[in-house]
Write a protein that holds these residues in place. Structure first.
Motif, PDB file in Angstrom:
ATOM      1  N   ILE A 150       0.790  -0.974   0.103  1.00 45.92           N
ATOM      2  CA  ILE A 150       0.361  -0.145  -0.132  1.00 45.92           C
ATOM      3  C   ILE A 150       1.096   1.040  -0.125  1.00 45.92           C
ATOM      4  N   ALA A 151       1.838   1.758   0.625  1.00 41.72           N
ATOM      5  CA  ALA A 151       2.821   2.760   0.938  1.00 41.72           C
ATOM      6  C   ALA A 151       3.401   3.029   0.365  1.00 41.72           C
ATOM      7  N   ALA A 152       4.249   2.207  -1.355  1.00 34.27           N
ATOM      8  CA  ALA A 152       4.779   2.564  -1.926  1.00 34.27           C
ATOM      9  C   ALA A 152       3.553   3.164  -3.427  1.00 34.27           C
ATOM     10  N   GLN A 153       1.791   2.323  -3.532  1.00 35.19           N
ATOM     11  CA  GLN A 153       0.903   2.385  -4.247  1.00 35.19           C
ATOM     12  C   GLN A 153       0.456   3.708  -4.232  1.00 35.19           C
ATOM     13  N   LEU A 154       0.312   4.665  -2.863  1.00 37.25           N
ATOM     14  CA  LEU A 154      -0.316   5.339  -3.086  1.00 37.25           C
ATOM     15  C   LEU A 154       0.605   6.748  -2.169  1.00 37.25           C
ATOM     16  N   ASP A 155       2.078   6.645  -2.746  1.00 39.78           N
ATOM     17  CA  ASP A 155       2.989   7.387  -3.167  1.00 39.78           C
ATOM     18  C   ASP A 155       3.165   7.915  -4.397  1.00 39.78           C
ATOM     19  N   ALA A 156       2.967   9.075  -4.639  1.00 34.92           N
ATOM     20  CA  ALA A 156       2.858   9.417  -6.279  1.00 34.92           C
ATOM     21  C   ALA A 156       4.474   8.672  -6.750  1.00 34.92           C
ATOM     22  N   ARG A 157       5.498   9.516  -6.280  1.00 34.64           N
ATOM     23  CA  ARG A 157       6.382   8.919  -6.442  1.00 34.64           C
ATOM     24  C   ARG A 157       7.187   7.848  -6.917  1.00 34.64           C
ATOM     25  N   THR A 158       6.230   6.958  -7.030  1.00 36.83           N
ATOM     26  CA  THR A 158       6.488   5.054  -7.111  1.00 36.83           C
ATOM     27  C   THR A 158       6.378   5.079  -8.666  1.00 36.83           C
ATOM     28  N   ARG A 159       7.438   4.298  -9.118  1.00 32.69           N
ATOM     29  CA  ARG A 159       7.374   3.915 -10.956  1.00 32.69           C
ATOM     30  C   ARG A 159       7.212   2.579 -10.810  1.00 32.69           C
ATOM     31  N   PRO A 160       6.847   2.252 -11.663  1.00 29.85           N
ATOM     32  CA  PRO A 160       6.103   2.703 -13.298  1.00 29.85           C
ATOM     33  C   PRO A 160       5.253   3.899 -13.047  1.00 29.85           C
ATOM     34  N   CYS A 161       4.499   2.764 -12.128  1.00 29.18           N
ATOM     35  CA  CYS A 161       3.452   4.198 -11.810  1.00 29.18           C
ATOM     36  C   CYS A 161       2.565   3.583 -10.464  1.00 29.18           C
ATOM     37  N   ASN A 162       1.616   3.911 -10.461  1.00 27.50           N
ATOM     38  CA  ASN A 162       0.832   4.118  -8.876  1.00 27.50           C
ATOM     39  C   ASN A 162      -0.174   4.413  -8.834  1.00 27.50           C
ATOM     40  N   LEU A 163      -1.387   4.074  -7.364  1.00 27.06           N
ATOM     41  CA  LEU A 163      -2.877   3.989  -7.490  1.00 27.06           C
ATOM     42  C   LEU A 163      -2.361   5.884  -7.288  1.00 27.06           C
ATOM     43  N   ALA A 164      -2.156   6.181  -7.074  1.00 26.02           N
ATOM     44  CA  ALA A 164      -1.543   7.901  -6.425  1.00 26.02           C
ATOM     45  C   ALA A 164      -1.985   8.491  -7.567  1.00 26.02           C
ATOM     46  N   ASN A 165      -1.148   8.658  -8.679  1.00 24.82           N
ATOM     47  CA  ASN A 165      -1.538   9.329  -9.703  1.00 24.82           C
ATOM     48  C   ASN A 165      -3.138   9.083 -10.521  1.00 24.82           C
ATOM     49  N   LEU A 166      -3.626   8.091 -10.257  1.00 21.66           N
ATOM     50  CA  LEU A 166      -4.680   8.038 -11.044  1.00 21.66           C
ATOM     51  C   LEU A 166      -5.842   8.618 -10.046  1.00 21.66           C
ATOM     52  N   LYS A 167      -5.713   9.376  -9.399  1.00 27.07           N
ATOM     53  CA  LYS A 167      -6.527  10.215  -8.117  1.00 27.07           C
ATOM     54  C   LYS A 167      -7.858  10.901  -9.191  1.00 27.07           C
ATOM     55  N   PRO A 168      -6.908  11.921 -10.322  1.00 30.23           N
ATOM     56  CA  PRO A 168      -6.943  12.708 -10.816  1.00 30.23           C
ATOM     57  C   PRO A 168      -8.243  12.729 -11.885  1.00 30.23           C
ATOM     58  N   ARG A 169      -8.031  11.092 -12.153  1.00 26.16           N
ATOM     59  CA  ARG A 169      -8.927  10.487 -13.474  1.00 26.16           C
ATOM     60  C   ARG A 169      -9.703   8.880 -12.901  1.00 26.16           C
TER      61      ARG A 169
END
Length: 172
Positions: A150-169
């Motif tokens: 969870i910690a990595a997926q809720l961190d927008a800096r996690t590459r190559p992708c993460n759940l945090a960056n999906l939030k706006p979409r």
């Protein structure tokens, strides 16, 4: 999708499902609350509710309807005893199931507790653009879920992708 260069704090709720835990002995809820704050997120609300599917559903529905809540971490009620009803209470609220979460959690848990992991009904998903993660009630299981997934997926800096960056979409 590319990961963000900067951390973006999320507003998260912690729910402990238990007939026996209180604020004095809720070590799993303590762990998740401390871990999310240590990671830079905001604890929006934390509570303990008895293992009653309607009480759980009512509380989580309120959080899901609140646009300020980005995610919910649930601990407890995911086993097989007669009182364990977290999946029955919360799965109907999900718009999308995150099947890989439960699969990955059990795979990682197998390394720690062997075949006993098959008793876990941990799950995750999305409801009204709110992430929901349901973990077993043990502090060790919460540590595994948070630290290793969870910690990595809720961190927008996690590459190559993460759940945090999906939030706006999520409401597209």
């Amino acid at each position: 999708m590319t990961a963000a260069a900067d951390f973006r704090p999320l507003s998260l709720c912690v729910l402990t499902v238990s007939d026996t835990r209180s604020a004095d002995n809720d070590t799993s809820g303590d762990y998740l609350s401390d871990a999310l704050r240590d990671a830079g997120h905001r604890l929006f609300e934390r509570t303990i509710v008895r293992d009653d599917k309607y009480a759980m559903r009512a509380l989580v529905s309120r959080w899901i309807a609140d646009d300020e809540v980005d995610g919910i971490l649930v601990t407890g009620g995911t086993g097989f005893t007669g009182r364990d009803s977290t999946p029955e209470a919360l799965l109907p609220l999900l718009d999308k199931h995150m099947d890989g979460f439960g699969e990955l959690f059990r795979a990682l848990s197998f390394e720690e507790i062997g075949t006993s992991t098959l008793q876990s009904r941990a799950f995750a998903g999305l409801a009204n653009a709110t992430f929901l993660f349901a973990l077993p009630g043990s502090t060790s299981a919460c540590r595994t879920g948070w630290d290793r997934i969870i910690a990595a997926q809720l961190d927008a800096r996690t590459r190559p992708c993460n759940l945090a960056n999906l939030k706006p979409r999520l409401k597209e």
